[in-house]
Design a protein around this motif. Structure first.
Motif, PDB file in Angstrom:
ATOM      1  N   VAL A 194      51.617  18.864  47.573  1.00  0.00           N
ATOM      2  CA  VAL A 194      52.558  18.058  46.803  1.00  0.00           C
ATOM      3  C   VAL A 194      52.101  16.604  46.740  1.00  0.00           C
ATOM      4  O   VAL A 194      52.200  15.954  45.696  1.00  0.00           O
ATOM      5  CB  VAL A 194      53.982  18.163  47.399  1.00  0.00           C
ATOM      6  CG1 VAL A 194      54.935  17.179  46.729  1.00  0.00           C
ATOM      7  CG2 VAL A 194      54.507  19.591  47.243  1.00  0.00           C
ATOM      8  N   SER A 201      49.332  16.297  44.186  1.00  0.00           N
ATOM      9  CA  SER A 201      49.843  16.430  42.823  1.00  0.00           C
ATOM     10  C   SER A 201      50.578  15.173  42.390  1.00  0.00           C
ATOM     11  O   SER A 201      50.458  14.729  41.244  1.00  0.00           O
ATOM     12  CB  SER A 201      50.775  17.644  42.729  1.00  0.00           C
ATOM     13  OG  SER A 201      50.072  18.844  42.952  1.00  0.00           O
ATOM     14  N   ALA A 202      51.350  14.587  43.291  1.00  0.00           N
ATOM     15  CA  ALA A 202      52.083  13.360  42.978  1.00  0.00           C
ATOM     16  C   ALA A 202      51.124  12.222  42.648  1.00  0.00           C
ATOM     17  O   ALA A 202      51.354  11.449  41.703  1.00  0.00           O
ATOM     18  CB  ALA A 202      52.985  12.974  44.147  1.00  0.00           C
ATOM     19  N   ASN A 233      61.010  25.530  41.864  1.00  0.00           N
ATOM     20  CA  ASN A 233      60.049  24.877  42.746  1.00  0.00           C
ATOM     21  C   ASN A 233      59.462  25.831  43.775  1.00  0.00           C
ATOM     22  O   ASN A 233      58.354  25.606  44.274  1.00  0.00           O
ATOM     23  CB  ASN A 233      60.702  23.665  43.409  1.00  0.00           C
ATOM     24  CG  ASN A 233      60.848  22.514  42.427  1.00  0.00           C
ATOM     25  OD1 ASN A 233      59.866  21.899  42.045  1.00  0.00           O
ATOM     26  ND2 ASN A 233      62.059  22.249  41.980  1.00  0.00           N
ATOM     27  N   LYS A 243      49.653  12.767  39.163  1.00  0.00           N
ATOM     28  CA  LYS A 243      50.618  12.409  38.121  1.00  0.00           C
ATOM     29  C   LYS A 243      50.713  10.893  37.988  1.00  0.00           C
ATOM     30  O   LYS A 243      50.763  10.341  36.872  1.00  0.00           O
ATOM     31  CB  LYS A 243      51.984  13.004  38.451  1.00  0.00           C
ATOM     32  CG  LYS A 243      52.037  14.524  38.425  1.00  0.00           C
ATOM     33  CD  LYS A 243      53.336  15.033  39.043  1.00  0.00           C
ATOM     34  CE  LYS A 243      53.342  16.552  39.199  1.00  0.00           C
ATOM     35  NZ  LYS A 243      53.422  17.229  37.904  1.00  0.00           N
ATOM     36  N   GLY A 277      62.028  19.497  47.926  1.00  0.00           N
ATOM     37  CA  GLY A 277      61.173  18.324  48.059  1.00  0.00           C
ATOM     38  C   GLY A 277      61.340  17.578  49.366  1.00  0.00           C
ATOM     39  O   GLY A 277      60.383  17.416  50.131  1.00  0.00           O
ATOM     40  N   TYR A 316      58.381  16.751  43.401  1.00  0.00           N
ATOM     41  CA  TYR A 316      57.189  15.954  43.656  1.00  0.00           C
ATOM     42  C   TYR A 316      57.530  14.499  43.973  1.00  0.00           C
ATOM     43  O   TYR A 316      57.014  13.917  44.942  1.00  0.00           O
ATOM     44  CB  TYR A 316      56.258  15.996  42.433  1.00  0.00           C
ATOM     45  CG  TYR A 316      55.517  17.281  42.257  1.00  0.00           C
ATOM     46  CD1 TYR A 316      54.617  17.729  43.222  1.00  0.00           C
ATOM     47  CD2 TYR A 316      55.684  18.055  41.111  1.00  0.00           C
ATOM     48  CE1 TYR A 316      53.913  18.916  43.049  1.00  0.00           C
ATOM     49  CE2 TYR A 316      54.985  19.237  40.924  1.00  0.00           C
ATOM     50  CZ  TYR A 316      54.101  19.662  41.897  1.00  0.00           C
ATOM     51  OH  TYR A 316      53.417  20.836  41.724  1.00  0.00           O
ATOM     52  N   SER A 368      60.435  20.143  38.179  1.00  0.00           N
ATOM     53  CA  SER A 368      59.457  20.217  39.265  1.00  0.00           C
ATOM     54  C   SER A 368      59.107  18.815  39.758  1.00  0.00           C
ATOM     55  O   SER A 368      58.837  18.613  40.945  1.00  0.00           O
ATOM     56  CB  SER A 368      58.192  20.966  38.828  1.00  0.00           C
ATOM     57  OG  SER A 368      57.597  20.358  37.707  1.00  0.00           O
ATOM     58  N   ASN A 369      59.161  17.839  38.861  1.00  0.00           N
ATOM     59  CA  ASN A 369      58.897  16.466  39.294  1.00  0.00           C
ATOM     60  C   ASN A 369      60.011  15.904  40.175  1.00  0.00           C
ATOM     61  O   ASN A 369      59.792  14.935  40.896  1.00  0.00           O
ATOM     62  CB  ASN A 369      58.669  15.558  38.083  1.00  0.00           C
ATOM     63  CG  ASN A 369      57.225  15.568  37.631  1.00  0.00           C
ATOM     64  OD1 ASN A 369      56.331  15.941  38.386  1.00  0.00           O
ATOM     65  ND2 ASN A 369      56.986  15.171  36.403  1.00  0.00           N
TER      66      ASN A 369
END
Length: 267
Positions: free
Chosen positions: A13, A16-17, A172, A20, A252, A93, A89-90
């Motif tokens: 995670v 990925s964050a 998620n 982004k 999260g 994240y 999904s964000n």
């Protein structure tokens, strides 16, 4: 700029964050387009799902919801494989990134807000264009799409929140499971069958509702019975609250906390 990472070990995670955030910083236009594409893929998935469900109901009454759920799940397959940005999904994240000090709160919230907004814009534009296609012409008032949307608008706030929680726990969970699959076949089947759960149970997913409500409005030629600005915004608001609790807090924040100070047990 991203904050200096302070965690024990980089999680999936976290990475990925940061990815982004990098795209958001270097080219916001490209990030916005990826968000709009996610809305488009949800519209495509919703479109085929409601049409298959309508056909199924005529052939085998009562089977529409089963076929709808199976076909709708392909929306998430397209979203994942086409590397687009989905607001729900964000929620996971960005919440995890803030807790683990991977991103500054201001940056994480800006990314999340932009993602949700452009999911809405993309879903609305795609729905408008889809309404001009041949298959969406002259739909009967009792069509599966209209019936499904009318049912969503009749739910109480507590129903919307509760269903929103479980919808985003499921979405998620799909992200986590898919990330741990080693081959495309595993990712494909896990995505389809996990998303099937929330679609069949009729749970509330605010981004999917952007598409389904817009598609119903344009295909019907205006507002459905019970579809007012107030009822639509109420659904989106309470579904979003539930989605954030499920994706942002239960998945999260909870998993970010469980990974805190861990060198071995890292998700």
């Amino acid at each position: 700029m991203e904050q200096k990472y302070q965690g024990a070990a980089m999680t999936t995670v976290d990475k990925s964050a940061l990815k982004k955030s990098h795209l958001f910083e270097t080219s916001q236009v490209k990030y916005f387009i990826r968000c709009m594409l996610a809305g488009m893929f949800l519209t495509l998935g919703t479109s085929i799902a409601v049409m298959v469900a309508e056909k199924a109901e005529h052939m085998l009454p009562g089977s529409g919801k089963f076929f709808y759920s199976f076909m709708f799940a392909w929306s998430l397959v397209m979203i994942n494989y086409m590397n687009t940005e989905l607001g729900t999904s964000n929620m996971m994240y960005m919440t995890a990134a803030i807790y683990r000090k991977v991103l500054a709160p201001k940056r994480a919230l800006a990314i999340l807000f932009a993602c949700i907004l452009f999911n809405l814009i993309g879903g609305t534009i795609a729905s408008f264009i889809m309404s001009f296609t041949n298959i969406f012409q002259d739909l009967p008032a009792e069509h599966f799409l209209f019936h499904a949307v009318e049912g969503k608008l009749l739910k109480t706030p507590i129903q919307m929140v509760a269903e929103g929680i479980f919808a985003n726990v499921i979405v998620n969970t799909t992200v986590f499971v898919s990330a741990h699959m080693k081959d495309d076949a595993g990712k494909l089947f896990s995505t389809i069958f996990i998303i099937f759960i929330f679609a069949f149970l009729g749970f509330e997913h605010v981004i999917a509702n952007f598409s389904s409500f817009s598609l119903a409005f344009f295909a019907f030629g205006g507002a459905l019975p019970g579809m007012t600005v107030g009822s639509v915004l109420t659904n989106w608001f309470f579904a979003m609250i539930g989605n954030y609790i499920g994706g942002g807090l239960i998945i999260g924040l909870l998993y970010a906390w469980m990974n805190k100070d861990s060198e071995v047990y890292v998700d």
